[in-house]
Structures are given as C-alpha cells and as structure tokens.
Scaffold this active site. Structure first.
Site, PDB file in Angstrom:
ATOM      1  CG  LEU A  88      -3.836  -8.252   5.744  1.00 36.99           C
ATOM      2  CD1 LEU A  88      -5.308  -8.494   5.440  1.00 36.99           C
ATOM      3  CD2 LEU A  88      -3.017  -8.320   4.456  1.00 36.99           C
ATOM      4  CG  HIS A  89       0.056  -2.393   5.902  1.00 39.98           C
ATOM      5  ND1 HIS A  89      -0.197  -1.835   4.669  1.00 39.98           N
ATOM      6  CD2 HIS A  89       1.163  -3.165   5.736  1.00 39.98           C
ATOM      7  CE1 HIS A  89       0.717  -2.227   3.811  1.00 39.98           C
ATOM      8  NE2 HIS A  89       1.555  -3.051   4.416  1.00 39.98           N
ATOM      9  N   GLY A 127      -2.352  -0.202   3.509  1.00 37.38           N
ATOM     10  CA  GLY A 127      -1.904  -0.355   2.117  1.00 37.38           C
ATOM     11  C   GLY A 127      -2.612  -1.527   1.458  1.00 37.38           C
ATOM     12  CG  HIS A 128      -1.757  -5.509   2.764  1.00 39.98           C
ATOM     13  ND1 HIS A 128      -1.094  -5.361   3.963  1.00 39.98           N
ATOM     14  CD2 HIS A 128      -0.894  -6.133   1.932  1.00 39.98           C
ATOM     15  CE1 HIS A 128       0.115  -5.894   3.857  1.00 39.98           C
ATOM     16  NE2 HIS A 128       0.271  -6.364   2.638  1.00 39.98           N
ATOM     17  CB  SER A 141       4.148  -6.743   6.470  1.00 42.98           C
ATOM     18  OG  SER A 141       3.002  -6.668   5.656  1.00 42.98           O
ATOM     19  CD  GLN A 153       5.185  -8.169  -5.890  1.00 43.69           C
ATOM     20  OE1 GLN A 153       5.871  -8.951  -5.272  1.00 43.69           O
ATOM     21  NE2 GLN A 153       4.139  -7.568  -5.343  1.00 43.69           N
ATOM     22  CG  MET A 166       3.449 -12.476   1.112  1.00 43.65           C
ATOM     23  SD  MET A 166       5.150 -13.024   1.152  1.00 43.65           S
ATOM     24  CE  MET A 166       5.958 -11.571   1.800  1.00 43.65           C
ATOM     25  N   GLY A 167      -0.191 -11.284   4.151  1.00 36.83           N
ATOM     26  CA  GLY A 167      -0.743 -11.067   5.480  1.00 36.83           C
ATOM     27  C   GLY A 167      -0.010  -9.969   6.243  1.00 36.83           C
ATOM     28  CD  GLN A 206       3.799   4.322  -7.581  1.00 35.03           C
ATOM     29  OE1 GLN A 206       2.714   4.877  -7.719  1.00 35.03           O
ATOM     30  NE2 GLN A 206       4.923   4.999  -7.358  1.00 35.03           N
TER      31      GLN A 206
HETATM   32  P1  AMP Z   1       2.750  -8.089   0.597  1.00 34.02           P
HETATM   33  O1  AMP Z   1       1.807  -8.622   1.629  1.00 34.02           O
HETATM   34  O2  AMP Z   1       3.875  -7.282   1.165  1.00 34.02           O
HETATM   35  O3  AMP Z   1       3.210  -9.160  -0.372  1.00 34.02           O
HETATM   36  O4  AMP Z   1       1.910  -7.056  -0.273  1.00 34.02           O
HETATM   37  C1  AMP Z   1       0.725  -7.440  -0.912  1.00 34.02           C
HETATM   38  C2  AMP Z   1       0.318  -6.347  -1.867  1.00 34.02           C
HETATM   39  O5  AMP Z   1       0.101  -5.136  -1.144  1.00 34.02           O
HETATM   40  C3  AMP Z   1       1.402  -6.041  -2.915  1.00 34.02           C
HETATM   41  O6  AMP Z   1       0.765  -5.797  -4.164  1.00 34.02           O
HETATM   42  C4  AMP Z   1       2.040  -4.801  -2.364  1.00 34.02           C
HETATM   43  O7  AMP Z   1       2.661  -3.997  -3.346  1.00 34.02           O
HETATM   44  C5  AMP Z   1       0.845  -4.098  -1.749  1.00 34.02           C
HETATM   45  N1  AMP Z   1       1.271  -3.115  -0.747  1.00 34.02           N
HETATM   46  C6  AMP Z   1       2.168  -3.301   0.249  1.00 34.02           C
HETATM   47  N2  AMP Z   1       2.371  -2.153   0.926  1.00 34.02           N
HETATM   48  C7  AMP Z   1       1.591  -1.217   0.330  1.00 34.02           C
HETATM   49  C8  AMP Z   1       1.352   0.167   0.565  1.00 34.02           C
HETATM   50  N3  AMP Z   1       1.977   0.832   1.536  1.00 34.02           N
HETATM   51  N4  AMP Z   1       0.478   0.819  -0.239  1.00 34.02           N
HETATM   52  C9  AMP Z   1      -0.165   0.153  -1.244  1.00 34.02           C
HETATM   53  N5  AMP Z   1       0.012  -1.152  -1.511  1.00 34.02           N
HETATM   54  C10 AMP Z   1       0.883  -1.831  -0.734  1.00 34.02           C
END
Ligand code: AMP
Length: 283
Positions: free
Chosen positions: A33-34, A36-37, A186, A153, A30-31, A148
């Site tokens: 980004l950090h 993790g993404h 995010s 999800q 969902m943008g 994870q």
């Molecule tokens: P989101 O943008 O929050 O929908 O996340 C997109 C993807 O990034 C999802 O599969 C999340 O589980 C993953 N994600 C979010 N935060 C982290 C993180 N800290 N470490 C690893 N993956 C993440």
C-alpha cells in the site's frame, strides 16, 4: 481494525453490521500500500461508511510471464498504514480461500477488455472482473472505490456493475502522485535509481500535451508530439499512447473538450511497465 481471513467470518460480521444500519465502503487492493490506496480509504471514511479494505494478490489476473510470484507483499506495513487512516476492517484471504478449486466461470467483455492493457496482458481483465465480482458478493458494499490511474479497469468495473446489476455505487478517485508527478504505484519499487529519474517522463509528457491541446486539436499530431517528447526520457518501450473519449474509451480524431479527451500512456523502463493517464481538460 478487525482483520478477517475467512469469507464466512467476514460475511457474518457484515451481515450483523448491515442489520445495525451501517453502509459499507469497500477498497479492493493487492497490498504493497501507498498513499494512493490510502486516499481511497480516506474517501470512504469521509462518507461515513464502515470501511472494508481487502488485500489479495489475485493470481487469475496475472499472465504466466508476469510478476505474480514476485509481486511485493508487505502485509505488516500495510496493516500499520490502514490503521493510521482508521480503516475499520481488513479482508486478507489466502488464494485457497478465494479459489478453493479452479473457477469454471469466465466473464468476458471484449469491447472494453481487448484494447490497451488487454492487448499486452491477455486474460488480465477477465481475472479482474472475476475477483471484483467475488469480493462484491462477499463484502456487499454500498460504495466501492477505485483509482483513476487504472482507467480501463474503472471503465470495465463500471460496465460490469451495470450489466450484472450489482447494487454498488462506483466512485473513481483521482491519481495520487509523488512530488515530481510520478503516479504512485506498488510497482514503482521495481525501478532502480536511474529508472526512477526517467519515470517522471510519463507525467511530463501528459502535462506537455495537456498544454498543447489549447492550440492543437488533431489527435494524430498530439500523439506524434507525445512520442517525440517521451522518447527523450529514455523509455525502453512505449506500449501505447492514445487519446480517448473518457466515457467510451473510443479513440478520438479531435481533442475538443466536449469529446472529454483523456490521454493514456503506458511505457516500460527495463522490465517495469508504468501506466498513467490524464484528462486533457479540467473536469
Ligand atoms: P492495486 O493494489 O494496484 O490493485 O490498486 C488498488 C486500487 O488502488 C485500484 O483501484 C487502483 O486504481 C488504486 N490506485 C493505485 N494507485 C493509485 C494512485 N496512485 N492514486 C489513486 N489510486 C490508486
């Protein structure tokens, strides 16, 4: 990086790449980004997959009182970050492109969607299942990468892929954390300075229980200790703390390693909900 905003253009591009023999790795986001993404993009690149990331703040997974309007949108910075890790393609559709009319279909998986996050976010996972299905049908990935951190999800997507026979392999990647252990998210940017300091309490509680499980196996006792420990950090509300079998998401009575126990914590600081989880034994 190629950027597509229309389904048709991306579909044509993917079609040609598939004919040329490319395998597709997909990272839906969902943008805002950090790292993790980006770890998901790097994992896909590491498998030599033609890597497609998507950025789409999906309205159908937000409840009426949630943060859809004010969800952080930082597209220019996101593009820079994706380019820095050599992401091949970005799919950046509008809401109108993804939902030209309201969807008539509803996907339902009560056994997995109604507990934990589902209890606090009615309709959230139905929205997730819908958008992930739509994106899979557009991107046609061979492998899709999820974090994870959003454990429920992951379980739901894996079950959906199985039940609907999507020809996609699902890879779950470890949670990337800040230096003090806070899971990157995010939504962390909603935290003020004082809340940010308190936020580490979730990680510290997970670690505290991970150590305790060496000599205490009763889930009831472990959860009681976790509540006492986390409350000291000043969370305004603990939504849930539980220890589940990481394969089935069923609550456990005893945290023996063969039960694959995973601890889930979701707690609030002000209006910000923070969620995290940890395997209680190294896997
Ligand atoms: P989101 O943008 O929050 O929908 O996340 C997109 C993807 O990034 C999802 O599969 C999340 O589980 C993953 N994600 C979010 N935060 C982290 C993180 N800290 N470490 C690893 N993956 C993440």
């Amino acid at each position: 990086m190629e950027i597509f905003t229309h389904i048709k253009d991306l579909a044509n591009y993917i079609h040609i790449k598939k004919i040329l023999g490319y395998e597709i790795g997909f990272v839906p986001t969902m943008g805002a980004l950090h790292q993790g993404h980006l770890s998901l993009v790097k994992a896909s690149k590491g498998k030599n997959l033609l890597t497609v990331a998507s950025i789409f703040v999906n309205p159908t997974q937000f409840g009426p009182n949630e943060d859809f309007e004010k969800y952080p949108r930082t597209v220019d910075h996101d593009i820079q970050l994706l380019e820095s890790v050599k992401c091949d393609v970005l799919f950046l559709p509008s809401v109108k492109e993804m939902y030209p009319t309201a969807s008539a279909i509803t996907l339902s998986m009560p056994s997995l969607t109604q507990k934990y996050e589902g209890k606090y976010r009615t309709g959230h996972f139905e929205g997730v299942m819908l958008i992930v299905s739509k994106l899979f049908n557009i991107v046609l990935p061979n492998v899709a990468f999820f974090g994870q951190k959003d454990f429920q999800q992951c379980a739901i997507v894996k079950q959906m892929v199985k039940d609907l026979s999507f020809p996609v392999q699902i890879e779950i990647m470890p949670t990337i954390r800040e230096d003090d252990g806070l899971a990157m998210s995010s939504r962390n940017r909603y935290l003020n300075e004082i809340e940010r300091k308190k936020a580490v309490g979730i990680y510290q509680t997970l670690m505290y229980i991970k150590n305790m499980v060496q000599h205490e196996k009763s889930v009831e006792n472990l959860i009681r200790h976790a509540h006492t420990y986390i409350e000291k950090f000043g969370f305004t509300q603990i939504d849930y703390i539980d220890i589940v079998n990481s394969d089935t998401l069923e609550t456990l009575h005893y945290a023996y390693s063969e039960n694959k126990p995973l601890m889930l914590i979701t707690a609030r600081l002000g209006t910000t909900r923070l969620l995290d989880n940890m395997y209680l034994y190294d896997i």
